[in-house]
Design an enzyme around this catalytic site. Structure first.
Site, PDB file in Angstrom:
ATOM      1  N   GLU A  59      16.568  21.679 -26.713  1.00  0.00           N
ATOM      2  CA  GLU A  59      16.399  21.094 -25.380  1.00  0.00           C
ATOM      3  C   GLU A  59      15.213  20.138 -25.356  1.00  0.00           C
ATOM      4  OE1 GLU A  59      16.644  24.870 -23.516  1.00  0.00           O
ATOM      5  OE2 GLU A  59      14.517  25.275 -23.745  1.00  0.00           O
TER       6      GLU A  59
ATOM      7  N   ARG B   1      10.680  15.161 -23.745  1.00  0.00           N
ATOM      8  CA  ARG B   1       9.848  13.994 -24.036  1.00  0.00           C
ATOM      9  C   ARG B   1      10.551  13.006 -24.982  1.00  0.00           C
ATOM     10  NH1 ARG B   1       4.175  14.520 -24.000  1.00  0.00           N
ATOM     11  NH2 ARG B   1       4.490  16.740 -24.308  1.00  0.00           N
TER      12      ARG B   1
ATOM     13  N   ARG C 220      -1.843  12.785 -17.436  1.00  0.00           N
ATOM     14  CA  ARG C 220      -1.955  13.285 -18.807  1.00  0.00           C
ATOM     15  C   ARG C 220      -3.313  12.973 -19.466  1.00  0.00           C
ATOM     16  NH1 ARG C 220       0.785  12.198 -22.644  1.00  0.00           N
ATOM     17  NH2 ARG C 220       1.082  14.310 -23.409  1.00  0.00           N
TER      18      ARG C 220
ATOM     19  N   CYS D  50     -10.651   8.909  -5.988  1.00  0.00           N
ATOM     20  CA  CYS D  50     -12.069   9.076  -5.685  1.00  0.00           C
ATOM     21  C   CYS D  50     -12.735  10.059  -6.625  1.00  0.00           C
ATOM     22  CB  CYS D  50     -12.223   9.530  -4.252  1.00  0.00           C
ATOM     23  SG  CYS D  50     -11.540   8.308  -3.143  1.00  0.00           S
TER      24      CYS D  50
ATOM     25  N   TYR E 220       6.725  13.130 -18.255  1.00  0.00           N
ATOM     26  CA  TYR E 220       5.567  13.835 -17.709  1.00  0.00           C
ATOM     27  C   TYR E 220       4.573  12.905 -17.010  1.00  0.00           C
ATOM     28  CZ  TYR E 220       7.560  17.486 -20.635  1.00  0.00           C
ATOM     29  OH  TYR E 220       8.426  18.382 -21.197  1.00  0.00           O
TER      30      TYR E 220
HETATM   31  N1  LLP Z   1      12.096  23.829 -23.261  1.00  0.00           N
HETATM   32  C1  LLP Z   1      11.133  24.573 -22.708  1.00  0.00           C
HETATM   33  C2  LLP Z   1      11.364  25.996 -22.505  1.00  0.00           C
HETATM   34  C3  LLP Z   1       9.933  23.975 -22.303  1.00  0.00           C
HETATM   35  O1  LLP Z   1       8.981  24.711 -21.753  1.00  0.00           O
HETATM   36  C4  LLP Z   1       9.732  22.593 -22.504  1.00  0.00           C
HETATM   37  C5  LLP Z   1       8.498  21.936 -22.095  1.00  0.00           C
HETATM   38  C6  LLP Z   1      10.778  21.854 -23.092  1.00  0.00           C
HETATM   39  C7  LLP Z   1      11.945  22.505 -23.475  1.00  0.00           C
HETATM   40  C8  LLP Z   1      10.679  20.374 -23.334  1.00  0.00           C
HETATM   41  O2  LLP Z   1       9.649  20.069 -24.188  1.00  0.00           O
HETATM   42  P1  LLP Z   1       9.484  18.566 -24.707  1.00  0.00           P
HETATM   43  O3  LLP Z   1      10.675  18.260 -25.575  1.00  0.00           O
HETATM   44  O4  LLP Z   1       9.431  17.673 -23.538  1.00  0.00           O
HETATM   45  O5  LLP Z   1       8.224  18.596 -25.462  1.00  0.00           O
HETATM   46  N2  LLP Z   1       3.118  18.361 -19.331  1.00  0.00           N
HETATM   47  C9  LLP Z   1       2.978  18.359 -20.776  1.00  0.00           C
HETATM   48  C10 LLP Z   1       4.209  18.915 -21.464  1.00  0.00           C
HETATM   49  C11 LLP Z   1       4.581  20.298 -21.014  1.00  0.00           C
HETATM   50  C12 LLP Z   1       5.840  20.791 -21.635  1.00  0.00           C
HETATM   51  C13 LLP Z   1       6.343  22.014 -20.956  1.00  0.00           C
HETATM   52  N3  LLP Z   1       7.543  22.548 -21.504  1.00  0.00           N
HETATM   53  C14 LLP Z   1       2.651  16.960 -21.261  1.00  0.00           C
HETATM   54  O6  LLP Z   1       2.578  16.064 -20.446  1.00  0.00           O
HETATM   55  O7  LLP Z   1       2.441  16.744 -22.440  1.00  0.00           O
END
Ligand code: LLP
Length: 429
Positions: free
Chosen positions: A286, A289, A326, A357, A387
């Site tokens: 899944e 990003r 971020r 601010c 994100y």
């Molecule tokens: N599956 C689960 C269970 C997750 O918790 C996440 C991301 C994903 C898939 C997708 O992960 P990705 O492929 O997008 O890395 N806000 C943070 C990232 C937090 C990710 C949370 N979970 C940032 O801006 O780097």
């Protein structure tokens, strides 16, 4: 995660969306000139290359098959949910809110996977009413809730159990989820994972489809996934499950000099690791990003340029930590460039800040930009498709930006800019 930004070279093109073009130094995305988009729709503005999103979805389906899910938390709106669904991916939703948007977009329940370490009865009930394809169970308390819902409705959802493999991926601590010290899932090393599996398999309340694991986000090394795969394969083996998901987490380059595996390479590494461990179950994933991040750039207007001799130059734009938290949260590095002069040398180092601010409101700490940057310029940051919009806020009552999808020379607004009246929408007299 902070990338080196000392180079004076033009922005490396590999950080731009696939379908970009430069004509007389000016940048277009999806056939749409960025300066014209800024003029038509205002700034800050998220501009997505729609075909880039589609091609990443296809790459994921090619790598893992039609059960692969897009992690909606990276970027979700109705148009995105429809795009992902039309390209044959499922959607991973992690809250009732994400579920609501996906259903409003017309995505069938059986194409949804529900996540969350603390799902409420309401969220579980809504998911079951919608007939979600999978619920990824995260705790014994959640199993209690599913028992209660079964007693109430007779429903028996298909579930995966989230196993926590005790693997430390190389990423920011806040983005780690697979270590033993985690709020997520059933720990393998303590025996909790096996105990949860025994309980779920002997329960009438759920139908166990398999096992899930997610080690973290912005992970660059395929070996981290391979280590998790080995642990999960061994932990799942006694139960003979049909399905194993490796979760998401594939990293993307944000700054000059960074590189990451493609979705196809990631798929090969993950499937190879499970294959080597003798797994015959269907292997799922899944990504969030890796689908959305490099599909978009954010456009801002430069409002002030403040030079403090011998100290630094601050370039302030009309957004900031409310459209991209971020850098503040994780110290993430970004690049900046001027869409009017994409091929120009970037021989001036400035700090790009927002209009909030607080002094921490930084978008790019050491941004290389052309030396003639001036008030009124449109400044862009690439790789802001994941994100950014999804973690945005109304801090300081700043309005959330509009989102535009560009393709074939046409730009369509898929999320309109907020208005001041939107800020009052939840206020009671
Ligand atoms: N599956 C689960 C269970 C997750 O918790 C996440 C991301 C994903 C898939 C997708 O992960 P990705 O492929 O997008 O890395 N806000 C943070 C990232 C937090 C990710 C949370 N979970 C940032 O801006 O780097």
């Amino acid at each position: 995660m902070t990338g080196p930004q000392a180079s004076t070279l033009p922005l490396p093109r590999y950080l731009l969306p696939d379908n970009h073009q430069v004509s007389q130094g000016r940048l277009s995305i999806g056939g749409c000139d960025l300066l014209e988009l800024a003029e038509s729709f205002g700034t800050p503005l998220f501009v997505y290359d729609e075909e880039h999103l589609r091609s990443r979805c296809r790459e994921a389906v090619d790598a893992f098959g039609a059960g692969v899910a897009y992690a909606a938390k990276a970027f979700l709106c109705v148009a995105m949910a429809r795009l992902v669904h039309s390209e044959g991916m499922c959607l991973d939703v992690s809250t009732g809110g994400e579920l609501h948007v996906a259903l409003a977009a017309g995505v069938p329940g059986d194409r949804l996977v529900l996540h969350g370490n603390n799902k409420s009865m309401g969220e579980l009930r809504r998911a079951m009413e919608a007939g979600v394809g999978r619920i990824v169970v995260d705790s014994f308390d959640e199993l209690d809730r599913l028992d209660a819902l079964h007693a109430e409705t007779g429903a028996r959802p298909r579930v995966l159990l989230r196993f926590t493999p005790g693997v430390e991926a190389h990423t920011h601590t806040y983005l780690l989820t697979g270590t033993d010290d985690s709020k997520f899932g059933f720990t393998v090393s303590t025996g909790a994972a096996a105990a949860a599996m025994d309980r779920a398999r002997s329960s009438d309340s759920v139908e166990v489809a398999g096992v899930h694991c997610h080690i973290g986000s912005q992970v660059f090394e395929a070996s981290s996934f391979a280590r998790a795969a080995a642990v999960i394969a061994a932990a799942a083996e006694p139960f003979g499950v049909d399905e194993i998901s490796i979760g998401g987490g594939l990293g993307v380059p944000y700054a000059d000099g960074e590189s990451a595996p493609t979705i196809a390479q990631w798929g090969e590494a993950v499937l190879g690791a499970f294959g080597a461990a003798g797994v015959t179950a269907r292997v799922m994933a899944e990504p969030g990003r890796a689908i959305a991040a490099s599909a978009a750039v954010t456009l801002y207007t430069v409002g002030t340029v403040k030079t403090i001799e011998g100290v630094r130059t601050y370039v302030a734009v009309d957004g900031g930590m409310s459209d991209n938290p971020r850098p503040v949260l994780y110290g993430s590095g970004y690049e900046a460039f001027l869409p009017r002069a994409v091929d120009s040398q970037r021989d001036r180092v400035v700090t790009v800040v927002g209009k909030h601010c607080e002094s921490g409101d930084t978008l790019v700490r050491d941004a290389a930009v052309p030396s003639d940057i001036a008030v009124g310029d449109i400044l862009a940051t690439p790789v802001t498709g994941a994100y950014g919009h999804s973690m945005g806020s109304n801090y300081n009552k700043i309005l959330r930006p509009a989102v535009v999808f560009a393709a074939g020379g046409e730009a369509r607004v898929v999320v309109r800019r907020e208005t001041y009246d939107d800020l009052l929408a939840c206020e009671l007299p």
